[in-house]
Design an enzyme around this catalytic site. Sequence first.
Site, short mmCIF file in Angstrom:
data_model
loop_
_atom_site.label_atom_id
_atom_site.label_comp_id
_atom_site.label_asym_id
_atom_site.label_seq_id
_atom_site.Cartn_x
_atom_site.Cartn_y
_atom_site.Cartn_z
CD GLU A 153 -3.37 -1.92 -1.10
OE1 GLU A 153 -3.68 -0.72 -1.24
OE2 GLU A 153 -3.66 -2.57 -0.07
CG ASP A 201 -1.72 1.25 1.37
OD1 ASP A 201 -2.65 1.47 0.57
OD2 ASP A 201 -1.42 2.05 2.29
#
Length: 314
Positions: A142, A70
């Site tokens: 992610e 992320d």
Amino acid sequence: MISGCREEDVVGVASQSWEGGSNARDPAGLRHALGVPIMPKSLERALTHRSYAYEHDNPPTNERLEFLGDSVLGLVVTDTLFRGYPSLPEGQLAKLRAAVVQMGALAEVARELNLGAYVRLGRGEQVTGGRDKPSILADTLEAVIGAVYIDCGLSEASGLVHRLFDPVIDRSARLGAGLDWKTSLQELTAGELLGVPEYQVEESGPDHQKSFRATVRIGGRVLGSGEGRTKKAAEQQAAEMAWTTITAEAAAAQAAQPAPPAGQVGKAGDTTSDNTDDKPEDDKPEDDKPEDDKPEDDKPEDDRGEAAGSAPEG
């Protein structure tokens, strides 16, 4: 972090070490689709959902890699926006970044990779359509980015993010202030006085795997349609198609307008300049004649008057 992950070290190894179970595909194909030399064990962990771990002696899950990925994704997207859009203020840059990295956008990128087919899921998630859940797809993507960063460094991870998300950035940058297609379409139709967009949505499929089809009608014309796993996604796709159609029609109409005849402006200019040039030529002789005559007529009269006035004095 491994600074240089060599391609020859990992080609073909993923399929040998894979113990996916749960009907997940062998991730060797995913490795080649990603185009990065990620290590098999790292990719395996990035694809392991916690529901699978609960049913299989708790192997490491992808949650820590998701946390890392992320941040890597956010850094690369932020850097791209900062350098690529120097005129945008901070507030608009923040909105644009949020549109690029939001869950729905990540899920769409994951679907393009067919990422859901490779995720290791527990039985409960499988039967409830977990392979296409936006949250699972976004989190797994992610995690994959985080694993690439760990194995191959920021350069490889940045290259992957650019390949996957540059088209998303380009599409998002075309949107209006609301950064979604429905808002942008509404702004466009209001500006062109075309009327309010009207959406019609149909759904199909079982409850755990519904699909939606939307159409948008503007001024009595169906200008866009779209399909998606959610009503919102289908409407957004339809709005994008309608926005593109209206924009293309407006551009074609503008291009079809006849241009003024060549040289028309120049001829008019020449005529004006000819008239301007004639006036001074006509006026100059008229102005010069009285000026030249008056001194000649006055001087003899003054001289004669002065001579006549001086005679008696003599």
